[in-house]
Design a protein around this motif. Structure first.
Motif: not given
Length: 155
Positions: A59, A63, A67, A78
């Motif tokens: 994660h 992430d 983005d 997510l």
């Protein structure tokens, strides 16, 4: 917004190298709507099993990639998880990775009065049909007739 399938494919291409770098297998990517929420669900696996720490590492790693690339033009959550013991087999790779396992196959419409079959997953034939040994007999099920195919954990 691009089609849901295209979003999942774009995200898969974006995050698969990261999964490999972390020693993980990218099992699946889905972009789904559940109620009012949109969820990007990234499912990871590993030969040693998946821990909550693996999910957190993945994660945190993907992430910022998501983005920056911004493949989804709407708000979403997510989620990174493992496929679990009983997992849905949605792709050829999923089927190939589960050979010899006990699976449950559900059809959209009955065959000989049955919509559900449980057996040993033998693979796929040259047409892509799923091959199962059910009660000692090898049976073939065309993919377009399969509603759901899942592994079965026997306690």
């Amino acid at each position: 917004m691009a089609g849901v399938k295209n979003i999942a494919e774009a995200v898969r291409a974006l995050v698969e190298p990261t999964a490999s770098e972390l020693g993980l297998i990218l099992w699946d990517v889905e972009f789904v709507k559940e109620g009012a929420r949109r969820i990007l669900r990234v499912t990871i696996d590993s030969d040693e099993g998946v821990t909550i720490e693996d999910c957190e590492r993945m994660h945190r790693a993907i992430d910022p990639l998501l983005d920056e690339a911004d493949p989804i033009d709407t708000a979403y959550d997510l989620e990174v998880s493992s496929p679990g013991i009983e997992r849905e087999l949605r792709t050829d790779a999923h089927i190939d990775a589960s050979l010899g396992e006990t699976v449950e196959l559900r059809l959209f419409a009955p065959v000989d009065g049955k919509k559900s079959f449980c057996g040993i997953l033998e693979g796929r034939d040259e047409s892509g049909a799923v091959l199962l040994t059910v009660e000692g007999e090898l049976q073939s099920f065309p993919r377009d007739r399969i509603a759901k195919l899942t592994t079965v954990f026997e306690f």
